[in-house]
Structure formats: C-alpha cells, structure tokens
Design a protein around this motif. Structure first.
Motif, PDB file in Angstrom:
ATOM      1  N   SER A 154      71.948 -47.868   2.900  1.00 22.31           N
ATOM      2  CA  SER A 154      71.689 -49.240   2.426  1.00 22.31           C
ATOM      3  C   SER A 154      70.474 -49.261   1.511  1.00 22.31           C
ATOM      4  CB  SER A 154      71.441 -50.190   3.601  1.00 22.31           C
ATOM      5  OG  SER A 154      72.558 -50.255   4.423  1.00 22.31           O
ATOM      6  N   ALA A 155      69.374 -48.643   1.942  1.00 17.84           N
ATOM      7  CA  ALA A 155      68.138 -48.679   1.150  1.00 17.84           C
ATOM      8  C   ALA A 155      68.372 -48.074  -0.233  1.00 17.84           C
ATOM      9  CB  ALA A 155      67.029 -47.917   1.876  1.00 17.84           C
ATOM     10  N   ILE A 156      69.052 -46.950  -0.279  1.00 16.97           N
ATOM     11  CA  ILE A 156      69.204 -46.253  -1.561  1.00 16.97           C
ATOM     12  C   ILE A 156      70.241 -46.940  -2.444  1.00 16.97           C
ATOM     13  CG2 ILE A 156      69.700 -44.007  -2.621  1.00 16.97           C
ATOM     14  CD1 ILE A 156      67.000 -44.402  -0.919  1.00 16.97           C
ATOM     15  N   GLU A 157      71.352 -47.356  -1.841  1.00 18.54           N
ATOM     16  CA  GLU A 157      72.373 -48.056  -2.631  1.00 18.54           C
ATOM     17  C   GLU A 157      71.805 -49.355  -3.213  1.00 18.54           C
ATOM     18  OE1 GLU A 157      76.811 -48.005  -1.591  1.00 18.54           O
ATOM     19  OE2 GLU A 157      76.079 -49.875  -0.765  1.00 18.54           O
ATOM     20  N   GLU A 158      71.115 -50.113  -2.372  1.00 16.38           N
ATOM     21  CA  GLU A 158      70.561 -51.394  -2.840  1.00 16.38           C
ATOM     22  C   GLU A 158      69.397 -51.146  -3.813  1.00 16.38           C
ATOM     23  OE1 GLU A 158      72.305 -54.201  -1.842  1.00 16.38           O
ATOM     24  OE2 GLU A 158      73.522 -52.642  -0.955  1.00 16.38           O
ATOM     25  N   GLY A 159      68.635 -50.077  -3.580  1.00 15.13           N
ATOM     26  CA  GLY A 159      67.559 -49.732  -4.510  1.00 15.13           C
ATOM     27  C   GLY A 159      68.108 -49.447  -5.901  1.00 15.13           C
ATOM     28  N   ILE A 160      69.197 -48.707  -5.961  1.00 15.29           N
ATOM     29  CA  ILE A 160      69.828 -48.401  -7.255  1.00 15.29           C
ATOM     30  C   ILE A 160      70.304 -49.703  -7.917  1.00 15.29           C
ATOM     31  CG2 ILE A 160      71.828 -47.288  -8.348  1.00 15.29           C
ATOM     32  CD1 ILE A 160      71.578 -45.099  -6.101  1.00 15.29           C
ATOM     33  N   HIS A 173      59.455 -44.561   2.524  1.00 15.98           N
ATOM     34  CA  HIS A 173      60.262 -43.986   3.619  1.00 15.98           C
ATOM     35  C   HIS A 173      59.348 -43.274   4.611  1.00 15.98           C
ATOM     36  CE1 HIS A 173      63.501 -42.436   5.846  1.00 15.98           C
ATOM     37  NE2 HIS A 173      63.562 -41.231   5.305  1.00 15.98           N
ATOM     38  N   ARG A 174      59.730 -43.346   5.886  1.00 19.17           N
ATOM     39  CA  ARG A 174      58.845 -42.819   6.935  1.00 19.17           C
ATOM     40  C   ARG A 174      58.913 -41.305   7.083  1.00 19.17           C
ATOM     41  NH1 ARG A 174      61.739 -45.097  12.482  1.00 19.17           N
ATOM     42  NH2 ARG A 174      63.714 -44.012  12.230  1.00 19.17           N
ATOM     43  N   ARG A 175      59.893 -40.659   6.428  1.00 22.18           N
ATOM     44  CA  ARG A 175      59.985 -39.184   6.492  1.00 22.18           C
ATOM     45  C   ARG A 175      59.897 -38.615   5.082  1.00 22.18           C
ATOM     46  NH1 ARG A 175      64.907 -36.978   8.356  1.00 22.18           N
ATOM     47  NH2 ARG A 175      66.038 -38.897   7.908  1.00 22.18           N
ATOM     48  N   ASP A 176      60.089 -37.277   4.971  1.00 20.70           N
ATOM     49  CA  ASP A 176      60.040 -36.670   3.632  1.00 20.70           C
ATOM     50  C   ASP A 176      61.446 -36.338   3.129  1.00 20.70           C
ATOM     51  OD1 ASP A 176      60.714 -34.570   5.233  1.00 20.70           O
ATOM     52  OD2 ASP A 176      59.074 -33.249   4.588  1.00 20.70           O
ATOM     53  N   GLN A 177      62.451 -36.900   3.805  1.00 26.72           N
ATOM     54  CA  GLN A 177      63.839 -36.658   3.416  1.00 26.72           C
ATOM     55  C   GLN A 177      64.630 -37.927   3.618  1.00 26.72           C
ATOM     56  OE1 GLN A 177      65.466 -33.578   5.842  1.00 26.72           O
ATOM     57  NE2 GLN A 177      66.108 -32.411   4.074  1.00 26.72           N
ATOM     58  N   LEU A 178      65.538 -38.211   2.683  1.00 33.12           N
ATOM     59  CA  LEU A 178      66.364 -39.405   2.846  1.00 33.12           C
ATOM     60  C   LEU A 178      67.505 -39.133   3.825  1.00 33.12           C
ATOM     61  CD1 LEU A 178      66.669 -40.561  -0.885  1.00 33.12           C
ATOM     62  CD2 LEU A 178      65.111 -41.446   0.876  1.00 33.12           C
ATOM     63  N   ARG A 179      67.947 -40.178   4.486  1.00 33.72           N
ATOM     64  CA  ARG A 179      69.123 -40.099   5.353  1.00 33.72           C
ATOM     65  C   ARG A 179      70.394 -40.384   4.546  1.00 33.72           C
ATOM     66  NH1 ARG A 179      69.931 -40.543  10.724  1.00 33.72           N
ATOM     67  NH2 ARG A 179      67.704 -40.733  11.074  1.00 33.72           N
ATOM     68  N   ALA A 180      70.245 -41.042   3.402  1.00 33.60           N
ATOM     69  CA  ALA A 180      71.392 -41.501   2.604  1.00 33.60           C
ATOM     70  C   ALA A 180      72.295 -40.339   2.195  1.00 33.60           C
ATOM     71  CB  ALA A 180      70.897 -42.222   1.363  1.00 33.60           C
ATOM     72  N   GLN A 181      73.574 -40.648   1.961  1.00 34.52           N
ATOM     73  CA  GLN A 181      74.538 -39.620   1.555  1.00 34.52           C
ATOM     74  C   GLN A 181      74.128 -38.984   0.218  1.00 34.52           C
ATOM     75  OE1 GLN A 181      78.329 -41.824   0.247  1.00 34.52           O
ATOM     76  NE2 GLN A 181      77.415 -43.195   1.737  1.00 34.52           N
ATOM     77  N   ALA A 182      74.561 -37.735   0.039  1.00 29.66           N
ATOM     78  CA  ALA A 182      74.090 -36.912  -1.081  1.00 29.66           C
ATOM     79  C   ALA A 182      74.328 -37.559  -2.446  1.00 29.66           C
ATOM     80  CB  ALA A 182      74.756 -35.545  -1.020  1.00 29.66           C
ATOM     81  N   THR A 183      75.472 -38.193  -2.651  1.00 30.34           N
ATOM     82  CA  THR A 183      75.755 -38.739  -3.992  1.00 30.34           C
ATOM     83  C   THR A 183      74.771 -39.862  -4.331  1.00 30.34           C
ATOM     84  OG1 THR A 183      77.250 -40.550  -3.499  1.00 30.34           O
ATOM     85  CG2 THR A 183      78.216 -38.458  -3.492  1.00 30.34           C
ATOM     86  N   LEU A 184      74.411 -40.655  -3.325  1.00 34.74           N
ATOM     87  CA  LEU A 184      73.441 -41.730  -3.573  1.00 34.74           C
ATOM     88  C   LEU A 184      72.066 -41.141  -3.886  1.00 34.74           C
ATOM     89  CD1 LEU A 184      74.401 -44.333  -0.795  1.00 34.74           C
ATOM     90  CD2 LEU A 184      74.718 -44.573  -3.262  1.00 34.74           C
ATOM     91  N   GLN A 185      71.699 -40.113  -3.125  1.00 30.95           N
ATOM     92  CA  GLN A 185      70.398 -39.465  -3.364  1.00 30.95           C
ATOM     93  C   GLN A 185      70.314 -38.961  -4.795  1.00 30.95           C
ATOM     94  OE1 GLN A 185      68.657 -36.826  -0.577  1.00 30.95           O
ATOM     95  NE2 GLN A 185      69.759 -37.631   1.181  1.00 30.95           N
ATOM     96  N   LYS A 186      71.399 -38.309  -5.225  1.00 29.61           N
ATOM     97  CA  LYS A 186      71.416 -37.717  -6.564  1.00 29.61           C
ATOM     98  C   LYS A 186      71.215 -38.801  -7.629  1.00 29.61           C
ATOM     99  CE  LYS A 186      74.344 -34.557  -9.071  1.00 29.61           C
ATOM    100  NZ  LYS A 186      75.702 -34.071  -9.191  1.00 29.61           N
ATOM    101  N   ARG A 187      71.916 -39.924  -7.449  1.00 25.01           N
ATOM    102  CA  ARG A 187      71.793 -41.020  -8.420  1.00 25.01           C
ATOM    103  C   ARG A 187      70.387 -41.610  -8.400  1.00 25.01           C
ATOM    104  NH1 ARG A 187      76.874 -44.314  -6.686  1.00 25.01           N
ATOM    105  NH2 ARG A 187      75.808 -46.073  -7.629  1.00 25.01           N
ATOM    106  N   ALA A 188      69.821 -41.740  -7.199  1.00 23.88           N
ATOM    107  CA  ALA A 188      68.483 -42.335  -7.098  1.00 23.88           C
ATOM    108  C   ALA A 188      67.426 -41.427  -7.734  1.00 23.88           C
ATOM    109  CB  ALA A 188      68.148 -42.599  -5.634  1.00 23.88           C
ATOM    110  N   PHE A 189      67.515 -40.115  -7.459  1.00 24.57           N
ATOM    111  CA  PHE A 189      66.505 -39.191  -7.997  1.00 24.57           C
ATOM    112  C   PHE A 189      66.613 -39.074  -9.523  1.00 24.57           C
ATOM    113  CE2 PHE A 189      66.630 -37.023  -3.616  1.00 24.57           C
ATOM    114  CZ  PHE A 189      65.594 -37.824  -3.156  1.00 24.57           C
TER     115      PHE A 189
END
Ligand code: NAP
Length: 308
Positions: A154-160, A173-189
C-alpha cells in the motif's frame, strides 16, 4: 417481520460480489449488504494492474463492471450497516441499522481497513494533512513535498501514485528493506521524485494547530530525533479486520481476523468468510474473487445438506 434469504453476504467488495454471483446462479435467494458503495477498497484504488484480463483498469471502473455482471442473476443489494449477528439454531439473524434479516447461510466479506499509527498528532490532524487515501486526497498536495509512512504494497503503490502530482514523496520506513512486492519496489526506486528514510520510527505528526507542518522521526541506529517538513502525511502501516459486529459469534481469532478451512467455512456451521477479513497472508482482488466463488458454492452445498 425480518425478511429471510437463502444466503446473506455482508460486504460488496470483489469477493462478496463473486460469492453473490455463484450463489444467485445456483438459484438461491441472495441479499448482499454493504454500508457503502459496492466495490470495496477498489473505490480507493487508482489503477489496478494485477487482475488478469485488465492491463490498467481504474479501481472504481472494475468495481462497476463486476457489479453489473453479477447483478444479472437476481441478487438484491441493500444498504445496511451490520451491528451484530445472532444465532437461533441454524438461523443467523443479521441486525443492521436499517432492519433485521434472517438466513441459514451467512457469508462475511467485510474486508479490512487501514490501521492507524497511534502517534501524537495523528488523530488531531486527520483530514488536515494526515490521510489514509492517496486517491481521495492527492489533489490537495499538488506540487508539495509529501511523506508516506510504511513499507508494504500500500505505502509503495500509493507513494508512486502520489509522486505523479507531488513535488516529492519521502517514504519513512522502520526497517532498511521494503516489504512491498518486487515490481513496486523497482518502480519506486526508479522514480526520481521518490526518496527513502530507512530505519526510522515515526514519533509524532506535528502541526500549527490548524494543519500538518512536519513529521518527527527517530533514527533507530543513532537514536537521533529528526524533522521532515511536510504538509501531507499518508499512513499505510497495515490493515485491521472489519469484524466488530461478529465479536460474539465465535468466529474470530485473538487478533480479530476470521480463520476458515479451505471451504471458507468458519467455526460456526453455515457461516463462511472470504477475502481480506480472513486470517491469511495474501490480500488481493484475485484471491478474494477465488474465495468468493468457493464461498458461494459452499453456501449452496451447506443448504442442500440441511434440507436433505
Ligand atoms: P502490510 O503488508 O501489512 O505492510 C505494512 C507496512 O507498514 C510494513 O512495511 C510494516 O513494516 C509497516 N508498519 C507496520 N506497523 C508499523 C508501525 N507501527 N510503524 C511503522 N511502520 C509500520 O500492509 P499493506 O501494505 O496495507 O498491505 C495489506 C495487504 O494488502 C497485503 O497483503 C498487501 O499485499 C495487499 N495489497 C496489495 C496490493 C497490490 O497487490 N497491488 C496493493 C495494496 C495492498 P515492516 O515491513 O517492518 O513489517
């Protein structure tokens, strides 16, 4: 007198609508209740690109298409905010703010809602800069620097989504890794407008008494408190089951989710549950729809066995 149906479905999201489709096609009388518009969370979703058959469909549009396709087989759709469900033998009495209904087969498809963070300022500035719905509120923050809290889908999809109209979006984010699915991470980064603050606990949402002015967070590694100036804070830190009306029914686990077997059957015979409200790991339109088909068919089987 309470009106009676073979099957009552509480919740008209994608799973509830699919259960209605299967139960009504089995010639059962079906009532689908919701306290809002049909479509559920799809109404707060901009584009959906992980539902087969649709490359890039708007959430409300998919909800409309589903509703029109399922209503052809006789389901009745009524407004009703369900307050409680009581049992009388095999009969389930559904009490809403608008009246009572009875059924032998009840399907719970009430979904889940956004969890709150629980920090100072969150409630005070809700609607004054704090939001849980990018699609609803993005327009208020056009060309602004926005903060998003959370690291899941949700955070990454809505952030995009927010990054399309905002000047920048900073994900805390409270950790150093996202929980979001890989395709969303790729788009966000890959998005120049998106920035990340890692290993940070949000301590408070700050304001001037009228509106949000920033977020205070603590760097977990150094313990240092820092401020991020922003007028908009979008919070996506998980979901809470919508199960208050069922707390005395004997179907909830200790966190309020509803466990079922593979037939969507809960601990109470003739009470089924599906979709995001179930105790499970993956909450998607695709599996809500699959579970809806199972629940609709299993309600039919249950009623057949009762009448044998
Ligand atoms: P989620 O997957 O539970 O993720 C919640 C995020 O918030 C996690 O990153 C978590 O951090 C963080 N968090 C939780 N409590 C926190 C706290 N107190 N302070 C700071 N951060 C906190 O929730 P979601 O993203 O709302 O997704 C819910 C379900 O819907 C998931 O099954 C998801 O896959 C599904 N969904 C799917 C899509 C899609 O397929 N396009 C879109 C939206 C949602 P940690 O990572 O450290 O735990």
């Amino acid at each position: 007198m309470a009106k009676s149906y073979d099957v009552i479905i509480i919740g008209a999201g994608p799973g509830g609508m699919t259960a209605a489709l299967y139960a009504s096609r089995a010639n059962l009388s079906v009532l689908m209740l919701d306290r809002g518009l049909y479509g559920g969370q799809m109404n707060n979703t901009d584009a959906i690109d992980n539902y087969p058959g649709f490359s890039d469909v708007k959430g409300p549009e998919l909800g409309e298409k589903m509703y029109n396709s399922i209503m052809r087989f006789g389901t009745e759709f009524e407004y009703g905010d369900v307050q409680s469900v009581e049992l009388d033998g095999n009969t389930k009495i559904v009490k809403t703010d608008a009246g009572e209904y009875t059924t032998q087969a009840l399907i719970i498809a009430t979904g889940a809602d956004h969890r709150h963070l629980g920090v100072p300022g969150e409630e005070e500035y809700s609607g004054k800069g704090v939001s849980y719905c990018a699609v609803c509120d993005a327009a208020f923050f056009r060309d602004e620097d926005i903060a998003v809290i959370g690291g899941g889908d949700s955070a990454i999809e809505e952030g995009i989504y927010l990054a399309q109209s905002a000047k920048s979006v900073t994900v805390i984010h409270r950790r150093d890794q996202l929980r979001a699915q890989a395709t969303l991470q790729k788009r966000a980064f890959a998005n120049d407008k998106m920035h990340f603050i890692w290993n940070a606990n949000t301590e408070s949402i700050d304001g001037d008494g009228q509106k949000v002015t920033g977020v205070t967070y603590k760097d977990k590694e150094t313990g240092e408190e820092k401020q991020l100036a922003t007028r908009g804070v979008f919070i996506y830190v998980g979901m809470l089951p919508q199960t208050t009306p069922f707390k005395d029914l004997g179907v909830l686990d200790d966190k309020g989710w509803i466990p079922t077997d593979e037939h969507m059957q809960t601990k109470v015979p003739g009470v089924f549950a599906l979709g995001d409200v179930r105790a499970k790991d993956l909450r998607q339109i695709a599996n809500a729809v699959g579970e809806g088909s199972v629940a609709g068919q299993e309600a039919y089987n249950y009623l057949q066995n009762l009448n044998d």
